[in-house]
Scaffold this motif. Structure first.
Motif, PDB file in Angstrom:
ATOM      1  N   UNK A 157       0.861  -1.187   0.000  1.00 45.69           N
ATOM      2  CA  UNK A 157       0.000   0.000   0.000  1.00 45.69           C
ATOM      3  C   UNK A 157       0.894   1.232   0.000  1.00 45.69           C
ATOM      4  N   UNK A 158       0.401   2.298  -0.646  1.00 42.60           N
ATOM      5  CA  UNK A 158       1.116   3.566  -0.635  1.00 42.60           C
ATOM      6  C   UNK A 158       0.336   4.641   0.108  1.00 42.60           C
ATOM      7  N   UNK A 159      -0.964   4.446   0.254  1.00 44.13           N
ATOM      8  CA  UNK A 159      -1.809   5.423   0.954  1.00 44.13           C
ATOM      9  C   UNK A 159      -2.801   4.697   1.843  1.00 44.13           C
ATOM     10  N   UNK A 160      -3.213   5.240   2.952  1.00 42.55           N
ATOM     11  CA  UNK A 160      -2.684   6.471   3.548  1.00 42.55           C
ATOM     12  C   UNK A 160      -1.326   6.262   4.206  1.00 42.55           C
ATOM     13  N   UNK A 161      -0.932   4.990   4.372  1.00 40.11           N
ATOM     14  CA  UNK A 161       0.355   4.651   4.973  1.00 40.11           C
ATOM     15  C   UNK A 161       1.099   3.730   4.014  1.00 40.11           C
ATOM     16  N   UNK A 162       2.366   3.992   3.808  1.00 37.04           N
ATOM     17  CA  UNK A 162       3.191   3.100   2.999  1.00 37.04           C
ATOM     18  C   UNK A 162       3.379   1.803   3.771  1.00 37.04           C
ATOM     19  N   UNK A 163       3.069   0.678   3.136  1.00 36.68           N
ATOM     20  CA  UNK A 163       3.266  -0.631   3.756  1.00 36.68           C
ATOM     21  C   UNK A 163       4.096  -1.469   2.798  1.00 36.68           C
ATOM     22  N   UNK A 164       5.260  -1.949   3.286  1.00 31.92           N
ATOM     23  CA  UNK A 164       6.155  -2.682   2.395  1.00 31.92           C
ATOM     24  C   UNK A 164       7.111  -3.563   3.180  1.00 31.92           C
ATOM     25  N   UNK A 165       7.622  -4.567   2.472  1.00 26.29           N
ATOM     26  CA  UNK A 165       8.733  -5.382   2.955  1.00 26.29           C
ATOM     27  C   UNK A 165       9.922  -5.086   2.055  1.00 26.29           C
ATOM     28  N   UNK A 166      11.073  -4.873   2.674  1.00 28.20           N
ATOM     29  CA  UNK A 166      12.330  -4.716   1.939  1.00 28.20           C
ATOM     30  C   UNK A 166      13.203  -5.906   2.313  1.00 28.20           C
ATOM     31  N   UNK A 167      13.565  -6.707   1.329  1.00 32.05           N
ATOM     32  CA  UNK A 167      14.391  -7.885   1.568  1.00 32.05           C
ATOM     33  C   UNK A 167      15.753  -7.632   0.941  1.00 32.05           C
ATOM     34  N   UNK A 168      16.781  -7.634   1.772  1.00 33.63           N
ATOM     35  CA  UNK A 168      18.142  -7.396   1.294  1.00 33.63           C
ATOM     36  C   UNK A 168      18.961  -8.664   1.446  1.00 33.63           C
ATOM     37  N   UNK A 169      19.668  -9.023   0.395  1.00 35.63           N
ATOM     38  CA  UNK A 169      20.467 -10.241   0.376  1.00 35.63           C
ATOM     39  C   UNK A 169      21.894  -9.916   0.832  1.00 35.63           C
ATOM     40  N   UNK A 170      22.214 -10.336   2.042  1.00 34.62           N
ATOM     41  CA  UNK A 170      23.485  -9.975   2.682  1.00 34.62           C
ATOM     42  C   UNK A 170      24.719 -10.290   1.829  1.00 34.62           C
ATOM     43  N   UNK A 171      24.856 -11.493   1.259  1.00 33.62           N
ATOM     44  CA  UNK A 171      26.072 -11.758   0.482  1.00 33.62           C
ATOM     45  C   UNK A 171      26.202 -10.868  -0.757  1.00 33.62           C
ATOM     46  N   UNK A 172      25.090 -10.541  -1.383  1.00 39.02           N
ATOM     47  CA  UNK A 172      25.126  -9.670  -2.564  1.00 39.02           C
ATOM     48  C   UNK A 172      25.503  -8.250  -2.138  1.00 39.02           C
ATOM     49  N   UNK A 173      24.889  -7.757  -1.076  1.00 30.81           N
ATOM     50  CA  UNK A 173      25.198  -6.410  -0.585  1.00 30.81           C
ATOM     51  C   UNK A 173      26.675  -6.317  -0.193  1.00 30.81           C
ATOM     52  N   UNK A 174      27.156  -7.337   0.501  1.00 29.97           N
ATOM     53  CA  UNK A 174      28.560  -7.351   0.928  1.00 29.97           C
ATOM     54  C   UNK A 174      29.505  -7.361  -0.271  1.00 29.97           C
ATOM     55  N   UNK A 175      29.212  -8.191  -1.272  1.00 33.77           N
ATOM     56  CA  UNK A 175      30.053  -8.261  -2.476  1.00 33.77           C
ATOM     57  C   UNK A 175      30.048  -6.923  -3.217  1.00 33.77           C
ATOM     58  N   UNK A 176      28.860  -6.334  -3.397  1.00 31.92           N
ATOM     59  CA  UNK A 176      28.772  -5.053  -4.108  1.00 31.92           C
ATOM     60  C   UNK A 176      29.510  -3.944  -3.357  1.00 31.92           C
TER      61      UNK A 176
END
Length: 152
Positions: free
Chosen positions: A76-95
């Motif tokens: 959802x973006x209104x009235x409240x933004x509702x989201x999941x952010x999934x970050x992949x640790x090995x990819x983030x670390x490599x980048x």
């Protein structure tokens, strides 16, 4: 500038080396980074995963069979933004290593990036949209005290 309210759930999967990622992502910093990218109040879950979970999610939801740095699931973006952010640790670390950035700095950028996606920003629709989103990300990152994430 008044910052928006954020209801944050910060989750870490169990995987080898997770402690380095926990150290790079203290709750107060994650809250600050995300709030700076919000245009309204939000309920956001941030989950840090291993390569296997990251690849499975990317394959299932985007039909791309590899682990990517960040996936945004916006509900959802209104009235409240509702989201999941999934970050992949090995990819983030490599980048981060490849880009000669501190781990926390790259995480900050990807959290800002994912938060913008959760609010409808998109860089895959056109070059103009990509340029606009990158410029906004850069401004937010500089406001947070980081360098331009797109500078070479």
């Amino acid at each position: 500038m008044a910052l928006n309210q954020l209801n944050l759930s910060l989750q870490f999967a169990r995987f080898p080396g997770v402690e380095a990622h926990r150290a790079a992502l203290p709750r107060h910093a994650v809250t600050r980074w995300i709030r700076h990218a919000l245009a309204s109040d939000a309920e956001i879950t941030v989950r840090i995963v291993d390569a296997e979970e990251g690849q499975a999610l990317n394959r299932e939801y985007r039909q791309k069979d590899y682990a990517t740095n960040v996936l945004t699931f916006d509900y959802a973006q209104e009235p409240v933004v509702m989201a999941d952010l999934v970050l992949c640790a090995p990819v983030v670390e490599r980048e981060a290593r490849e880009q000669n950035k501190a781990l926390h700095e790259h995480y900050a950028h990807l959290l800002v990036h994912g938060t913008l996606h959760a609010q409808g920003w998109d860089h895959e629709t056109s070059t103009e949209d990509a340029d606009e989103m990158e410029a906004y990300e850069t401004a937010i990152m500089q406001e947070l005290g980081f360098a331009d994430p797109y500078a070479d």
